[in-house]
Design a protein around this motif. Sequence first.
Motif, PDB file in Angstrom:
ATOM      1  N   VAL A   9       0.884  -1.158   0.000  1.00 35.67           N
ATOM      2  CA  VAL A   9       0.000   0.000   0.000  1.00 35.67           C
ATOM      3  C   VAL A   9       0.921   1.206   0.000  1.00 35.67           C
ATOM      4  O   VAL A   9       1.849   1.280   0.806  1.00 35.67           O
ATOM      5  N   ALA A  10       0.713   2.144  -0.938  1.00 40.33           N
ATOM      6  CA  ALA A  10       1.642   3.266  -1.084  1.00 40.33           C
ATOM      7  C   ALA A  10       1.015   4.563  -0.599  1.00 40.33           C
ATOM      8  O   ALA A  10      -0.133   4.883  -0.931  1.00 40.33           O
ATOM      9  N   ILE A  11       1.784   5.301   0.172  1.00 40.62           N
ATOM     10  CA  ILE A  11       1.356   6.586   0.725  1.00 40.62           C
ATOM     11  C   ILE A  11       2.323   7.654   0.226  1.00 40.62           C
ATOM     12  O   ILE A  11       3.550   7.483   0.324  1.00 40.62           O
ATOM     13  N   ALA A  12       1.784   8.725  -0.338  1.00 38.49           N
ATOM     14  CA  ALA A  12       2.621   9.835  -0.824  1.00 38.49           C
ATOM     15  C   ALA A  12       2.886  10.793   0.329  1.00 38.49           C
ATOM     16  O   ALA A  12       1.962  11.155   1.065  1.00 38.49           O
ATOM     17  N   VAL A  13       4.156  11.176   0.479  1.00 35.73           N
ATOM     18  CA  VAL A  13       4.540  12.087   1.562  1.00 35.73           C
ATOM     19  C   VAL A  13       5.448  13.188   1.010  1.00 35.73           C
ATOM     20  O   VAL A  13       6.124  13.005  -0.007  1.00 35.73           O
ATOM     21  N   HIS A  14       5.485  14.311   1.735  1.00 35.26           N
ATOM     22  CA  HIS A  14       6.371  15.406   1.332  1.00 35.26           C
ATOM     23  C   HIS A  14       7.817  15.138   1.731  1.00 35.26           C
ATOM     24  O   HIS A  14       8.744  15.520   1.024  1.00 35.26           O
ATOM     25  N   ASP A  15       7.998  14.524   2.907  1.00 36.15           N
ATOM     26  CA  ASP A  15       9.336  14.386   3.480  1.00 36.15           C
ATOM     27  C   ASP A  15       9.551  12.925   3.872  1.00 36.15           C
ATOM     28  O   ASP A  15       9.010  12.466   4.881  1.00 36.15           O
ATOM     29  N   LEU A  16      10.324  12.213   3.060  1.00 34.10           N
ATOM     30  CA  LEU A  16      10.502  10.776   3.277  1.00 34.10           C
ATOM     31  C   LEU A  16      11.207  10.489   4.598  1.00 34.10           C
ATOM     32  O   LEU A  16      10.817   9.568   5.325  1.00 34.10           O
ATOM     33  N   ASP A  17      12.239  11.252   4.917  1.00 32.24           N
ATOM     34  CA  ASP A  17      12.957  11.009   6.180  1.00 32.24           C
ATOM     35  C   ASP A  17      12.029  11.178   7.379  1.00 32.24           C
ATOM     36  O   ASP A  17      12.036  10.356   8.300  1.00 32.24           O
ATOM     37  N   ALA A  18      11.224  12.242   7.354  1.00 32.92           N
ATOM     38  CA  ALA A  18      10.304  12.489   8.468  1.00 32.92           C
ATOM     39  C   ALA A  18       9.253  11.379   8.554  1.00 32.92           C
ATOM     40  O   ALA A  18       8.895  10.927   9.643  1.00 32.92           O
ATOM     41  N   GLN A  55       4.558   1.250   1.356  1.00 31.28           N
ATOM     42  CA  GLN A  55       5.539   1.954   0.524  1.00 31.28           C
ATOM     43  C   GLN A  55       5.322   3.447   0.747  1.00 31.28           C
ATOM     44  O   GLN A  55       4.211   3.947   0.575  1.00 31.28           O
ATOM     45  N   LEU A  56       6.380   4.135   1.135  1.00 31.26           N
ATOM     46  CA  LEU A  56       6.302   5.585   1.267  1.00 31.26           C
ATOM     47  C   LEU A  56       6.980   6.195   0.047  1.00 31.26           C
ATOM     48  O   LEU A  56       8.077   5.792  -0.327  1.00 31.26           O
ATOM     49  N   LEU A  57       6.281   7.133  -0.580  1.00 28.93           N
ATOM     50  CA  LEU A  57       6.732   7.719  -1.841  1.00 28.93           C
ATOM     51  C   LEU A  57       6.894   9.214  -1.690  1.00 28.93           C
ATOM     52  O   LEU A  57       6.005   9.885  -1.163  1.00 28.93           O
TER      53      LEU A  57
END
Length: 135
Positions: A9-18, A55-57
């Motif tokens: 399951v993929a989630i879109a984020v602004h800041d991958l490290d955070a 999955q973080l994108l």
Amino acid sequence: MFAYNLHHVAIAVHDLDAALESHRLQYGIEASHREVVSSQGVEEAMLSIGGSSVQLLTPLSADSPVGRFLEKRGEGLHHIAYAVSDLEASLAHLAATGVRLIDTEPRIGGGGHRIAFVHPSSFGGTLIELVEVVR
Ligand code: CO
């Protein structure tokens, strides 16, 4: 039945490290894999949980599919991915049932997997990815 497992399951984020740090602190889940996928304009991290993954994108630029998604809809669920064992057969089946495909031919995604995307208009407004995995 060609989709036999939930691959991720993929989630879109602004800041991958955070986002990775949040997942580590909040759920105790660490990234098992992290990779820049230039062809898709993203950096992605896979977090294994159970037999599946989150999955973080994050986009490499604002002018990319995930960059435009974030601009328009903000952070959140981006797609779900089903594991299939024969991607060409799966795409042929979907095409035959009238499903609108983004990718009519397999392409190479993260982890070197052969993947293809199915248009969100084909089911519940949700982008679906097929990932070919040898069973
Ligand atoms: Co994906």
